[in-house]
Design a protein around this motif. Structure first.
Motif, PDB file in Angstrom:
ATOM      1  N   ILE A 121       0.837  -1.204   0.000  1.00 27.94           N
ATOM      2  CA  ILE A 121       0.000   0.000   0.000  1.00 27.94           C
ATOM      3  C   ILE A 121       0.877   1.261   0.000  1.00 27.94           C
ATOM      4  O   ILE A 121       0.535   2.256  -0.638  1.00 27.94           O
ATOM      5  N   THR A 146      -8.756   2.226   2.029  1.00 28.78           N
ATOM      6  CA  THR A 146      -8.291   2.149   3.413  1.00 28.78           C
ATOM      7  C   THR A 146      -9.188   2.969   4.315  1.00 28.78           C
ATOM      8  O   THR A 146      -9.805   3.934   3.865  1.00 28.78           O
ATOM      9  N   CYS A 182      -7.907   2.918   7.852  1.00 32.29           N
ATOM     10  CA  CYS A 182      -6.956   3.148   8.950  1.00 32.29           C
ATOM     11  C   CYS A 182      -5.613   3.673   8.448  1.00 32.29           C
ATOM     12  O   CYS A 182      -4.715   3.892   9.243  1.00 32.29           O
ATOM     13  N   TYR A 183      -5.475   3.873   7.178  1.00 36.27           N
ATOM     14  CA  TYR A 183      -4.253   4.421   6.569  1.00 36.27           C
ATOM     15  C   TYR A 183      -3.004   3.623   6.938  1.00 36.27           C
ATOM     16  O   TYR A 183      -1.986   4.172   7.333  1.00 36.27           O
ATOM     17  N   GLY A 184      -3.111   2.321   6.802  1.00 37.27           N
ATOM     18  CA  GLY A 184      -1.936   1.475   6.935  1.00 37.27           C
ATOM     19  C   GLY A 184      -1.630   0.982   8.331  1.00 37.27           C
ATOM     20  O   GLY A 184      -0.551   0.436   8.553  1.00 37.27           O
ATOM     21  N   GLY A 209      -3.192  -1.422   9.865  1.00 41.74           N
ATOM     22  CA  GLY A 209      -3.515  -2.839  10.000  1.00 41.74           C
ATOM     23  C   GLY A 209      -4.731  -3.111  10.852  1.00 41.74           C
ATOM     24  O   GLY A 209      -4.847  -4.183  11.446  1.00 41.74           O
ATOM     25  N   THR A 210      -5.666  -2.175  10.902  1.00 47.05           N
ATOM     26  CA  THR A 210      -6.812  -2.353  11.793  1.00 47.05           C
ATOM     27  C   THR A 210      -8.180  -2.290  11.111  1.00 47.05           C
ATOM     28  O   THR A 210      -9.194  -2.407  11.783  1.00 47.05           O
ATOM     29  N   CYS A 211      -8.215  -2.097   9.779  1.00 40.26           N
ATOM     30  CA  CYS A 211      -9.538  -1.911   9.165  1.00 40.26           C
ATOM     31  C   CYS A 211      -9.929  -3.009   8.159  1.00 40.26           C
ATOM     32  O   CYS A 211     -11.101  -3.186   7.899  1.00 40.26           O
ATOM     33  N   THR A 212      -8.983  -3.675   7.583  1.00 40.38           N
ATOM     34  CA  THR A 212      -9.131  -4.707   6.545  1.00 40.38           C
ATOM     35  C   THR A 212      -9.622  -4.162   5.202  1.00 40.38           C
ATOM     36  O   THR A 212      -9.847  -4.925   4.275  1.00 40.38           O
ATOM     37  N   CYS A 261      -7.986  -2.683   3.050  1.00 36.38           N
ATOM     38  CA  CYS A 261      -6.922  -2.825   2.046  1.00 36.38           C
ATOM     39  C   CYS A 261      -6.745  -4.266   1.597  1.00 36.38           C
ATOM     40  O   CYS A 261      -5.876  -4.553   0.773  1.00 36.38           O
ATOM     41  N   LEU A 294      -3.435  -8.348   3.711  1.00 32.98           N
ATOM     42  CA  LEU A 294      -3.619  -6.908   3.901  1.00 32.98           C
ATOM     43  C   LEU A 294      -2.480  -6.206   3.183  1.00 32.98           C
ATOM     44  O   LEU A 294      -1.308  -6.440   3.482  1.00 32.98           O
ATOM     45  N   CYS A 323      -1.362  -3.333   3.488  1.00 30.35           N
ATOM     46  CA  CYS A 323      -0.525  -2.498   4.367  1.00 30.35           C
ATOM     47  C   CYS A 323       0.452  -3.330   5.184  1.00 30.35           C
ATOM     48  O   CYS A 323       1.358  -2.780   5.800  1.00 30.35           O
TER      49      CYS A 323
HETATM   50  S1  FES Z   1      -5.079  -0.098   5.514  1.00 30.16           S
HETATM   51 FE1  FES Z   1      -6.384  -0.684   7.148  1.00 30.16          FE
HETATM   52  S2  FES Z   1      -5.871  -2.747   7.464  1.00 30.16           S
HETATM   53 FE2  FES Z   1      -4.570  -2.150   5.857  1.00 30.16          FE
END
Ligand code: FES
Length: 142
Positions: free
Chosen positions: A36, A48, A50-52, A54-57, A59, A98, A100
């Protein structure tokens, strides 16, 4: 072709290219960059929330080719994706990653709808219908 057990993925020392479909976007991923981050650097919009972090999925993507060139799943991926691949009835849950959290050691092909070039990308050249390369950056057009 089988893979040796306990194979470790070595960090990339040179840029690799990831083809993102649909759209046939070829994104150069440099050493130390997640997929990403490489997309953002290259001027792509990648879904996205959460902008990288790793908390939103948002991506998440599906790896179509190049599974042997991927970094191992991070703890964030294990936690966030869980058995998402199985829930989506994918044949191989390893293919769901993911972006990110994903680092690469070689070329790969990814499926991720929603990846597109942002409008403010200043590409240095474009190809005309006749096949000629023309400058597109603002300075060259003045
Ligand atoms: S950008 Fe949110 S989990 Fe990867």
């Amino acid at each position: 072709m089988s893979r040796p057990p306990n194979r470790r993925v070595q960090p990339a020392t040179a840029a690799v290219v990831v083809r993102v479909d649909p759209g046939e976007h070829d994104i150069e991923v440099r050493a130390g960059e997640s997929l990403i981050e490489a997309a953002w650097r290259a001027g792509y919009q990648w879904p996205t929330l959460c902008y990288g972090m790793g908390t939103c999925t948002a991506c998440q993507c599906e790896v179509l080719d190049g599974l042997d060139n991927l970094s191992p799943r991070t703890e964030a991926e294990e936690h966030m994706l869980g058995d998402l691949g199985r829930r989506k009835r994918r044949a191989n849950p390893r293919r769901v990653r993911l972006a990110c959290q994903l680092f690469l050691t070689g070329d790969a092909t990814i499926r991720k709808p929603g990846v597109r070039v942002t409008e403010n990308v200043e590409s240095t050249t474009a190809t005309t219908e006749a096949g000629s390369q023309v400058p597109t950056d603002k300075e060259s057009r003045r």
